[in-house]
Structure formats: C-alpha cells, structure tokens
Write a protein that holds these residues in place. Sequence first.
Motif, PDB file in Angstrom:
ATOM      1  N   CYS A   1     -40.347  23.547  -3.869  1.00 26.18           N
ATOM      2  CA  CYS A   1     -41.140  23.274  -2.505  1.00 26.18           C
ATOM      3  C   CYS A   1     -41.554  21.804  -2.498  1.00 26.18           C
ATOM      4  N   SER A   2     -41.649  21.278  -1.230  1.00 28.02           N
ATOM      5  CA  SER A   2     -42.310  20.231  -1.124  1.00 28.02           C
ATOM      6  C   SER A   2     -43.768  20.257  -0.714  1.00 28.02           C
ATOM      7  N   VAL A   3     -44.360  19.202  -0.873  1.00 28.84           N
ATOM      8  CA  VAL A   3     -45.803  19.340  -0.370  1.00 28.84           C
ATOM      9  C   VAL A   3     -45.770  19.487   1.226  1.00 28.84           C
ATOM     10  N   PRO A   4     -46.648  20.325   1.432  1.00 29.86           N
ATOM     11  CA  PRO A   4     -46.714  20.391   3.305  1.00 29.86           C
ATOM     12  C   PRO A   4     -46.885  19.493   3.932  1.00 29.86           C
TER      13      PRO A   4
ATOM     14  N   LEU B   1     -47.748  23.323  10.609  1.00 30.23           N
ATOM     15  CA  LEU B   1     -47.323  22.863   9.175  1.00 30.23           C
ATOM     16  C   LEU B   1     -46.264  23.312   8.577  1.00 30.23           C
ATOM     17  N   PHE B   2     -45.633  22.439   7.971  1.00 32.75           N
ATOM     18  CA  PHE B   2     -44.164  22.553   7.587  1.00 32.75           C
ATOM     19  C   PHE B   2     -44.015  22.197   5.947  1.00 32.75           C
ATOM     20  N   TYR B   3     -43.000  22.758   5.317  1.00 32.39           N
ATOM     21  CA  TYR B   3     -42.569  22.296   3.981  1.00 32.39           C
ATOM     22  C   TYR B   3     -41.048  22.324   3.758  1.00 32.39           C
ATOM     23  N   LEU B   4     -40.511  21.794   3.009  1.00 28.37           N
ATOM     24  CA  LEU B   4     -39.109  22.045   2.760  1.00 28.37           C
ATOM     25  C   LEU B   4     -39.154  22.734   1.515  1.00 28.37           C
ATOM     26  N   LYS B   5     -37.929  23.738   1.418  1.00 28.97           N
ATOM     27  CA  LYS B   5     -37.770  24.352   0.051  1.00 28.97           C
ATOM     28  C   LYS B   5     -36.230  24.451  -0.299  1.00 28.97           C
ATOM     29  N   ALA B   6     -35.849  23.994  -1.455  1.00 32.84           N
ATOM     30  CA  ALA B   6     -34.708  24.161  -2.277  1.00 32.84           C
ATOM     31  C   ALA B   6     -34.547  25.296  -3.254  1.00 32.84           C
TER      32      ALA B   6
ATOM     33  N   LEU C   1     -31.098  24.399   1.251  1.00 35.41           N
ATOM     34  CA  LEU C   1     -32.325  23.947   1.672  1.00 35.41           C
ATOM     35  C   LEU C   1     -32.783  24.541   2.989  1.00 35.41           C
ATOM     36  N   PHE C   2     -34.153  24.961   2.959  1.00 31.84           N
ATOM     37  CA  PHE C   2     -34.759  25.449   3.935  1.00 31.84           C
ATOM     38  C   PHE C   2     -35.882  24.670   4.586  1.00 31.84           C
ATOM     39  N   LEU C   3     -35.949  24.576   5.779  1.00 35.38           N
ATOM     40  CA  LEU C   3     -37.349  24.148   6.481  1.00 35.38           C
ATOM     41  C   LEU C   3     -38.018  25.141   6.728  1.00 35.38           C
ATOM     42  N   VAL C   4     -39.404  25.095   6.463  1.00 37.94           N
ATOM     43  CA  VAL C   4     -40.437  26.490   6.396  1.00 37.94           C
ATOM     44  C   VAL C   4     -41.445  25.957   7.331  1.00 37.94           C
ATOM     45  N   ILE C   5     -41.566  26.910   8.127  1.00 40.40           N
ATOM     46  CA  ILE C   5     -42.655  26.758   9.342  1.00 40.40           C
ATOM     47  C   ILE C   5     -43.844  27.695   8.720  1.00 40.40           C
TER      48      ILE C   5
END
Length: 463
Positions: A359-362, A369-374, A383-387
């Motif tokens: 996961c990326s930093v938020p 608030l979002f973060y990216l998840k691989a 790859l996902f964009l998480v809200i």
Amino acid sequence: MRASNFDLFDPTTLVMDSDLPPEDGCDHGDFAFAFNDSNFSDRILRIYIYSERIESTQSPSERVRTLHVSSPILAARSPFFYKLFSNGMRESKQSHAILRINDTEEAGLMELLKFMYSNKLEATTAPAVLDVLMVADKFDVVSCMRYCSRLLRNLTMTPETVLVYLNLPSTVLMAEAFKPLTIAAKQFYAVHFKDITKFRDEILSLPLAGVEVIIASDDLQVMSENTVYGFVLQWARAQYSKRVDRRKIIMTRLAKFIRYPYLTHRILTHLLTCKEFDPKFAQTVVAEAISFKAEVPYKPQTYIRDEKPNLDRRFVERAYTYRPIKMVEFQQPRPHCVVYLELKRDLCASLFTSGVVVCSVPFNFGGQLFYLKAQRYMDDFGLFLVIVEEAGAFAFDYEFAIRYSKPTQEFVSKFKRSYRSTVGKAVWSLFLFAIPWTHVIEEDSVYFIDDFYHLRVELTDML
C-alpha cells in the motif's frame, strides 16, 4: 658505577606505534619477563592514585604505587611516554617519572603497562577490557586500543553492552583504532531495534546515543517516515520537560536523521508550526521536501547523487511498509492532483510469490482520503485505488498511466473513468488495471526502468 640503560636509548631510531601497520601482526617482542624488574629497567615510575569515593566531609585521599620500567619499551609503544621520557626528564637527570590517575583507572593502567611489554591482556570481560581501552586512549597506546577493540568485537554483544560502547567519550569513538567496533556496535543496535513499533516502550527509555543510531539506519522498519518524526517528538518530550531543551537536542542531534522528503503533506504542515523545531530550519526542509515530491520522478535518485557524501541521507528511502508517493496538486481549471508510485522489481516479484499486499502512504484530495494498493489478482498484477472513510456525496474522474521502458520512457495512459457517490462508505476500492504476471516479471519486461515500476494516477474533482 653501572651505566644507565637510558644511554642506549636513541629517540631518533624509534618506530612509534602510530607509524606501525594497522593490524597487530607486527612483532614488538615479548618482554613480559622485564616488567617491574629493576635488572631490566632504567626508570622508576611513580603512580599517584587519587580516590574521590569518600564522604563529602573528607578530603580526597592519595596513595603512591612504584614500578620499575624500561623507558625504551614504553616510549616505543606510546607518544605520551616518548614525550615523558625524552622531554619531561631532559633538564633534570632524575631517575623517576610521575603519573597521576584516579583509582578507577588503576587496574586498567596495570593491564596496559603489562600489554606494552608482552602484547597480551589478562582481562577477558567487557568491563575489564573497557577499563584498559579508556586508559590506552588516555596514554595514546594505539596498538592496545586496536587489541581491545578486537576483543570486544569478539565478545557477545547485547543492547546493554552496545549502549556502553556508544556512550564512550568522542575521543574513543572517533579513534581510528576503535572505528571497527563503533561500526559493529551501531550495526548490531540498528538491526536489533529496526522495528521501532515492536520496541517502542524500550526505545523511548534509551539515552540519546542509542536513539541516534536507531533513527539513522536505512533499514529501519516503519510504516512511513511519519512514524520516525512522531517518535522523535515523543522521545524528546519523554526525556526533557522544558521545550527549550527539547528543541536544542532535536536540532543539534536528531533532526538531521529525519527523511523529510518522505513525510506526508499533513506531517510537513505540522512541522511548520511545531515548537520543537527551529522555524527557519522547518521552512527550509519543508520547501525542499515539497520540491522533491513535485518533481516528476523520471530519475528519483538525482537528489541522492547530487548530495555531498555523508552529509546526511534524507533523500534515501527506508524500508517503509507504506510506499512513498509523489503528488502534485492544481486548482485550475478544476481541482486536480497527479500521484506517482514507484515499486522496485524485487518487491513486485514478492507480491506474486508471497501474496503480500503493498500500500502507498495515504493522500488527501477533495476532502477524501485515498491510497493505492498493489497485489496479486488471480494470475495478474493488480492495482487498486482505495477510498478511505468516504464522508458523503462526491464525484471525480480518475485516469491511470504506466511508464514504459520502450520506446520513449514516457507515461502512457491506459484508461480514464469517472466515479460518483451519494452514500458514505468506510472503505471502497476501485480496480484500476491488471497485467498478466508473466509480462511483468519477464527479464526484458517493458514495465521496468532501472528496476522500478512507474505508475501514475490522476484525480479530478467534478463537483
């Protein structure tokens, strides 16, 4: 009348210990038989030993210990004794020399003098060897410092013994003969405490020398650099009740170890108003961090190569659990942000083999608030964009792009979509893309440039 052995001593022919090779393989000879023997000595060494471990109503006590010594042997091993015998006794032809020490140094000095005759130590425990080391530093016997350093490196290290080493005087820590032990001690400490979350309570009680080693490590395992920043403040506040003292210790000893370019925007904003940091310093590092984050990450190592060697390592990325991002925001013509994420090849490979999730930093955009998840997605790289904590109705367009190694190393847009929401949700994932795993990890994969996988996500606020 017996001729003095000192007449045989020609200072111009001596090889000083400081001129010897760095290892103790050189043969000084074993003269243990001559130690404190008047038949093989030309001088008397009077050692005045002071004791301060007395009641406050008494005066310091003193006693004298006398030894027969060979001035050539001691002078050959120590610049201190060379000067003592060649200069301090030149004007008067006295047959004795004088040393003054504290009683805590007596055992160490006796061991040191025997070593100068025999190249051996009887001390085997860490405290005893340290006593010898301190006296060897005081009387400039470099070969004994090297010998003690090797002995200590061969003993089993514990956090307690390492802390003793790190708290030694700077003259010892910086000595060339002691550097191998200093390096080994720091490596042990950094490895032992690399997970500061696991050892948080223990580390918060450590003295400054230990904390410096821990937060300076590149291998520190933390969620993000935010953890290091928060820990520095928490440790300083636990150790120093006055803010002026906290600021002094942070600015002079700890601030240089924080990797500011990897702090999130939220923490950088906090830094600007944090009373424990000098305002001008905070403004400088925040501006530098924002510039670093805003730079299009075509060559993320540029800053590192441009830095002066060993100045500090603020641009070096640690082993973060949450992967750092770079983010650029615009307000016109509509609120818009561009987020860059880079993943190393070995990390991408581990996603498939171990099933871990990266996961990326938020990051915050449009009040959300979002973060990216691989992660591994069936047999693909996904790859996902998480809200996170969707507060209410909002809408945005999002576009995903990958940077290919061929033909131009530019980002290529893969798709563009829209998201609309009227109902708040705790966590919501948007699937961005999936690539067959074999295409990602093949040797000549077009998805890696300098062993980095470069991803870009753009968000545009549509409300």
